[in-house]
Design an enzyme around this catalytic site. Structure first.
Site, PDB file in Angstrom:
ATOM      1  N   VAL A  61       0.860  -1.183   0.000  1.00  0.00           N
ATOM      2  CA  VAL A  61       0.000   0.000   0.000  1.00  0.00           C
ATOM      3  C   VAL A  61       0.901   1.239   0.000  1.00  0.00           C
ATOM      4  O   VAL A  61       1.665   1.459   0.944  1.00  0.00           O
ATOM      5  CB  VAL A  61      -0.910  -0.004   1.252  1.00  0.00           C
ATOM      6  CG1 VAL A  61      -1.752   1.261   1.330  1.00  0.00           C
ATOM      7  CG2 VAL A  61      -1.789  -1.252   1.260  1.00  0.00           C
ATOM      8  N   TYR A 149       6.454 -15.666  -8.915  1.00  0.00           N
ATOM      9  CA  TYR A 149       7.604 -15.233  -8.108  1.00  0.00           C
ATOM     10  C   TYR A 149       8.774 -14.861  -9.022  1.00  0.00           C
ATOM     11  O   TYR A 149       9.379 -13.790  -8.870  1.00  0.00           O
ATOM     12  CB  TYR A 149       8.004 -16.378  -7.158  1.00  0.00           C
ATOM     13  CG  TYR A 149       9.115 -16.033  -6.207  1.00  0.00           C
ATOM     14  CD1 TYR A 149       8.878 -15.236  -5.087  1.00  0.00           C
ATOM     15  CD2 TYR A 149      10.406 -16.515  -6.397  1.00  0.00           C
ATOM     16  CE1 TYR A 149       9.901 -14.919  -4.197  1.00  0.00           C
ATOM     17  CE2 TYR A 149      11.433 -16.212  -5.516  1.00  0.00           C
ATOM     18  CZ  TYR A 149      11.178 -15.414  -4.413  1.00  0.00           C
ATOM     19  OH  TYR A 149      12.197 -15.104  -3.532  1.00  0.00           O
TER      20      TYR A 149
HETATM   21  N1  NAD Z   1      14.149 -17.632   1.782  1.00  0.00           N
HETATM   22  C1  NAD Z   1      14.660 -17.758   0.588  1.00  0.00           C
HETATM   23  O1  NAD Z   1      15.053 -18.860   0.175  1.00  0.00           O
HETATM   24  C2  NAD Z   1      14.802 -16.550  -0.305  1.00  0.00           C
HETATM   25  C3  NAD Z   1      15.616 -16.674  -1.440  1.00  0.00           C
HETATM   26  C4  NAD Z   1      15.758 -15.567  -2.286  1.00  0.00           C
HETATM   27  C5  NAD Z   1      15.119 -14.385  -1.987  1.00  0.00           C
HETATM   28  N2  NAD Z   1      14.329 -14.294  -0.880  1.00  0.00           N
HETATM   29  C6  NAD Z   1      13.663 -13.022  -0.638  1.00  0.00           C
HETATM   30  O2  NAD Z   1      14.063 -12.527   0.612  1.00  0.00           O
HETATM   31  C7  NAD Z   1      13.048 -11.656   1.133  1.00  0.00           C
HETATM   32  C8  NAD Z   1      12.735 -12.028   2.556  1.00  0.00           C
HETATM   33  O3  NAD Z   1      12.206 -13.346   2.548  1.00  0.00           O
HETATM   34  P1  NAD Z   1      12.405 -14.377   3.776  1.00  0.00           P
HETATM   35  O4  NAD Z   1      12.978 -15.597   3.214  1.00  0.00           O
HETATM   36  O5  NAD Z   1      13.070 -13.690   4.904  1.00  0.00           O
HETATM   37  O6  NAD Z   1      10.871 -14.661   4.079  1.00  0.00           O
HETATM   38  P2  NAD Z   1      10.047 -14.661   5.455  1.00  0.00           P
HETATM   39  O7  NAD Z   1       8.708 -15.145   5.054  1.00  0.00           O
HETATM   40  O8  NAD Z   1      10.814 -15.332   6.525  1.00  0.00           O
HETATM   41  O9  NAD Z   1       9.985 -13.108   5.822  1.00  0.00           O
HETATM   42  C9  NAD Z   1       9.306 -12.199   5.021  1.00  0.00           C
HETATM   43  C10 NAD Z   1       8.811 -11.066   5.895  1.00  0.00           C
HETATM   44  O10 NAD Z   1       8.123 -10.147   5.038  1.00  0.00           O
HETATM   45  C11 NAD Z   1       6.918  -9.757   5.685  1.00  0.00           C
HETATM   46  N3  NAD Z   1       5.919  -9.331   4.701  1.00  0.00           N
HETATM   47  C12 NAD Z   1       5.220 -10.108   3.819  1.00  0.00           C
HETATM   48  N4  NAD Z   1       4.350  -9.356   3.143  1.00  0.00           N
HETATM   49  C13 NAD Z   1       4.496  -8.074   3.584  1.00  0.00           C
HETATM   50  C14 NAD Z   1       3.872  -6.844   3.280  1.00  0.00           C
HETATM   51  N5  NAD Z   1       2.881  -6.788   2.367  1.00  0.00           N
HETATM   52  N6  NAD Z   1       4.278  -5.738   3.933  1.00  0.00           N
HETATM   53  C15 NAD Z   1       5.254  -5.798   4.871  1.00  0.00           C
HETATM   54  N7  NAD Z   1       5.872  -6.938   5.226  1.00  0.00           N
HETATM   55  C16 NAD Z   1       5.503  -8.060   4.575  1.00  0.00           C
HETATM   56  C17 NAD Z   1       6.478 -10.998   6.452  1.00  0.00           C
HETATM   57  O11 NAD Z   1       5.562 -10.672   7.479  1.00  0.00           O
HETATM   58  C18 NAD Z   1       7.812 -11.527   6.958  1.00  0.00           C
HETATM   59  O12 NAD Z   1       8.153 -10.984   8.213  1.00  0.00           O
HETATM   60  C19 NAD Z   1      11.857 -11.796   0.169  1.00  0.00           C
HETATM   61  O13 NAD Z   1      11.831 -10.713  -0.733  1.00  0.00           O
HETATM   62  C20 NAD Z   1      12.161 -13.093  -0.557  1.00  0.00           C
HETATM   63  O14 NAD Z   1      11.550 -13.152  -1.821  1.00  0.00           O
HETATM   64  C21 NAD Z   1      14.171 -15.340  -0.033  1.00  0.00           C
END
Ligand code: NAD
Length: 257
Positions: A61, A149
């Site tokens: 948002v 994604y």
């Molecule tokens: N875990 C992996 O393997 C991986 C690999 C590559 C990239 N990523 C990227 O890393 C980033 C973090 O992911 P993660 O693995 O820590 O995931 P996670 O699910 O542990 O944490 C994501 C966090 O984002 C918050 N979130 C989700 N939607 C939201 C919104 N609309 N507004 C505000 N906060 C929001 C969640 O509440 C959560 O705290 C992401 O962009 C993900 O795509 C993760």
């Protein structure tokens, strides 16, 4: 950029990679760490732990992102480093519903546009500012089994490149974080074939934070916690068709199609 005495904002800071970034930035001596998350309780727990400021924010948002930056600036002065890190996964292919496409588009891509839109005028006026955008190896290569994604993460890489090219000479720095598997709820909770494929090589969120601090110190555009991703990316650029054939073989091994 060194983190000492910097004002840092991290979205998705309540869990996973974002939480590890907040903890590490605080340990590096950041002046203030603002923990923003749609999960207000998660954000508060992290902020309480590190003496930061928790701000419940839905990054999908625009008014929330604007308010996040305004409140951060009111509390701590100009933002030195903004980490657009919050993200979600939508699995499947073209059959994913329009609602699912829109949901992931807003969280994974438009949130970064909103952040840049509100931050750039101040950063351009000051002649400095740093945006760290969490994309993914899926944005450089592709995420098997997760079309929405992969598409949004490619878009984040494109946005990061564009911002760096367009505003780099005016003092705005951009880094693009592209991890492969990281042991967070996103990966561990998904139960998808694509996720199980990434588990053996998965790193801890703290390893990602380590790579980020090193990448920021060098002000490197591409931050790769899994160094092998650089080699995969080179192979893709060297011979796209060969790379696609290889990816089809990996896909067949994990998905049987
Ligand atoms: N875990 C992996 O393997 C991986 C690999 C590559 C990239 N990523 C990227 O890393 C980033 C973090 O992911 P993660 O693995 O820590 O995931 P996670 O699910 O542990 O944490 C994501 C966090 O984002 C918050 N979130 C989700 N939607 C939201 C919104 N609309 N507004 C505000 N906060 C929001 C969640 O509440 C959560 O705290 C992401 O962009 C993900 O795509 C993760």
């Amino acid at each position: 950029m060194e983190l000492a005495d910097k004002h840092v904002v991290v979205t998705g800071g309540g869990n996973g990679i974002g939480r590890a970034l907040c903890r590490r930035f605080a340990a590096e001596g950041a002046k203030a760490v603002v923990v923003a998350d749609v999960d207000g309780e998660g954000a508060k727990a992290v902020a309480d732990e590190i003496g930061g400021l928790a701000l419940a924010t839905n990054v999908a948002v625009e008014a929330d992102v604007v308010s996040l930056v305004e409140r951060a600036v009111d509390a701590n002065g100009p933002v030195d480093l903004f980490c657009a890190n919050a993200g979600i996964v939508v699995t499947g292919g073209v059959e994913a519903s329009d609602e699912e496409w829109q949901r992931i588009w807003d969280v994974n891509l438009m949130a970064h546009v909103y952040a840049a839109r509100v931050l750039l005028p101040g950063w351009l006026a000051r002649g400095e500012g740093y945006l760290l955008q969490t994309a993914s190896a899926a944005g450089l290569l592709t995420g098997l089994g997760t079309l929405p994604y992969s598409v949004t993460k490619h878009a984040v890489v494109a946005l990061a490149e564009w911002l760096s090219i367009t505003h780099g000479d005016a003092g705005v720095k951009v880094s693009c974080l592209c991890p492969q598997g990281v042991r967070t709820n996103m990966l561990l909770g998904s139960g998808e074939e694509g996720a199980s494929m990434l588990l053996p090589g998965a790193v801890e969120p703290e390893d990602v934070a380590e790579a980020v601090v090193a990448g920021l110190a060098e002000e490197r555009f591409l931050i790769l916690p899994h160094p092998e991703v650089a080699e995969y990316f080179r192979r893709k650029a060297d011979d796209y068709d060969r790379w696609l054939r290889g990816m089809r073989r990996v896909q067949a091994r994990f998905f049987g199609t």
